[in-house]
Design a protein around this motif. Structure first.
Motif, PDB file in Angstrom:
ATOM      1  N   ARG A   1      -2.841  -6.502  -3.933  1.00 24.85           N
ATOM      2  CA  ARG A   1      -2.585  -5.662  -2.769  1.00 24.85           C
ATOM      3  C   ARG A   1      -1.306  -4.844  -2.968  1.00 24.85           C
ATOM      4  O   ARG A   1      -1.266  -3.656  -2.666  1.00 24.85           O
ATOM      5  N   ALA A   2      -0.264  -5.462  -3.529  1.00 26.93           N
ATOM      6  CA  ALA A   2       0.984  -4.743  -3.795  1.00 26.93           C
ATOM      7  C   ALA A   2       0.764  -3.653  -4.843  1.00 26.93           C
ATOM      8  O   ALA A   2       1.298  -2.534  -4.712  1.00 26.93           O
ATOM      9  N   ALA A   3      -0.013  -3.956  -5.873  1.00 20.88           N
ATOM     10  CA  ALA A   3      -0.285  -2.957  -6.909  1.00 20.88           C
ATOM     11  C   ALA A   3      -1.064  -1.775  -6.332  1.00 20.88           C
ATOM     12  O   ALA A   3      -0.793  -0.610  -6.668  1.00 20.88           O
ATOM     13  N   LEU A   4      -2.032  -2.050  -5.461  1.00 22.44           N
ATOM     14  CA  LEU A   4      -2.788  -0.951  -4.844  1.00 22.44           C
ATOM     15  C   LEU A   4      -1.896  -0.100  -3.947  1.00 22.44           C
ATOM     16  O   LEU A   4      -1.989   1.134  -3.958  1.00 22.44           O
ATOM     17  N   ARG A   5      -1.029  -0.749  -3.179  1.00 17.12           N
ATOM     18  CA  ARG A   5      -0.109   0.022  -2.334  1.00 17.12           C
ATOM     19  C   ARG A   5       0.812   0.881  -3.177  1.00 17.12           C
ATOM     20  O   ARG A   5       1.071   2.043  -2.844  1.00 17.12           O
ATOM     21  N   LEU A   6       1.324   0.320  -4.280  1.00 17.66           N
ATOM     22  CA  LEU A   6       2.184   1.093  -5.173  1.00 17.66           C
ATOM     23  C   LEU A   6       1.417   2.265  -5.774  1.00 17.66           C
ATOM     24  O   LEU A   6       1.950   3.381  -5.864  1.00 17.66           O
ATOM     25  N   MET A   7       0.167   2.024  -6.175  1.00 21.19           N
ATOM     26  CA  MET A   7      -0.638   3.102  -6.745  1.00 21.19           C
ATOM     27  C   MET A   7      -0.847   4.229  -5.733  1.00 21.19           C
ATOM     28  O   MET A   7      -0.684   5.398  -6.057  1.00 21.19           O
ATOM     29  N   TRP A   8      -1.210   3.880  -4.485  1.00 21.08           N
ATOM     30  CA  TRP A   8      -1.400   4.914  -3.471  1.00 21.08           C
ATOM     31  C   TRP A   8      -0.097   5.659  -3.175  1.00 21.08           C
ATOM     32  O   TRP A   8      -0.095   6.880  -2.974  1.00 21.08           O
ATOM     33  N   PHE A   9       1.024   4.928  -3.144  1.00 25.37           N
ATOM     34  CA  PHE A   9       2.310   5.580  -2.913  1.00 25.37           C
ATOM     35  C   PHE A   9       2.633   6.559  -4.031  1.00 25.37           C
ATOM     36  O   PHE A   9       3.076   7.684  -3.777  1.00 25.37           O
ATOM     37  N   LEU A  10       2.401   6.146  -5.286  1.00 24.40           N
ATOM     38  CA  LEU A  10       2.670   7.038  -6.420  1.00 24.40           C
ATOM     39  C   LEU A  10       1.741   8.250  -6.404  1.00 24.40           C
ATOM     40  O   LEU A  10       2.173   9.375  -6.711  1.00 24.40           O
ATOM     41  N   MET A  11       0.479   8.051  -6.042  1.00 20.13           N
ATOM     42  CA  MET A  11      -0.443   9.185  -5.963  1.00 20.13           C
ATOM     43  C   MET A  11      -0.021  10.149  -4.856  1.00 20.13           C
ATOM     44  O   MET A  11      -0.058  11.378  -5.046  1.00 20.13           O
TER      45      MET A  11
END
Length: 82
Positions: A41-51
């Motif tokens: 979940r943290a990795a997905l949030r980080l990915m969306w934030f970076l995108m």
């Protein structure tokens, strides 16, 4: 092994009684699984934030540089004084 033999072997394995799981193993698996879910979940949030950040940076860059506008010609001098 051909396909019918493999299917028969799988059916035999699935028909056997399930083995019992030690209680301490169950607790460890639940702990590791919840940790994996938190990390995912943290990795997905980080990915969306970076995108999102990359998208905003691209829009800002495009508005400043305006790559769709043709650059002024610098090969001929401007005609002034006619």
């Amino acid at each position: 092994m051909n396909r019918p033999e493999r299917e028969a072997a799988v059916r035999r394995i699935m028909d056997q009684a399930p083995s019992s799981v030690p209680p301490e193993l169950h607790d460890e698996v639940v702990r590791r699984g919840s940790r994996m879910l938190r990390r995912r979940r943290a990795a997905l949030r980080l990915m969306w934030f970076l995108m999102f950040t990359a998208g905003v940076a691209f829009v800002v860059w495009a508005m400043m540089v305006r790559p769709w506008v043709e650059p002024p010609s610098e090969t001929t001098p401007p005609l002034t004084g006619w």
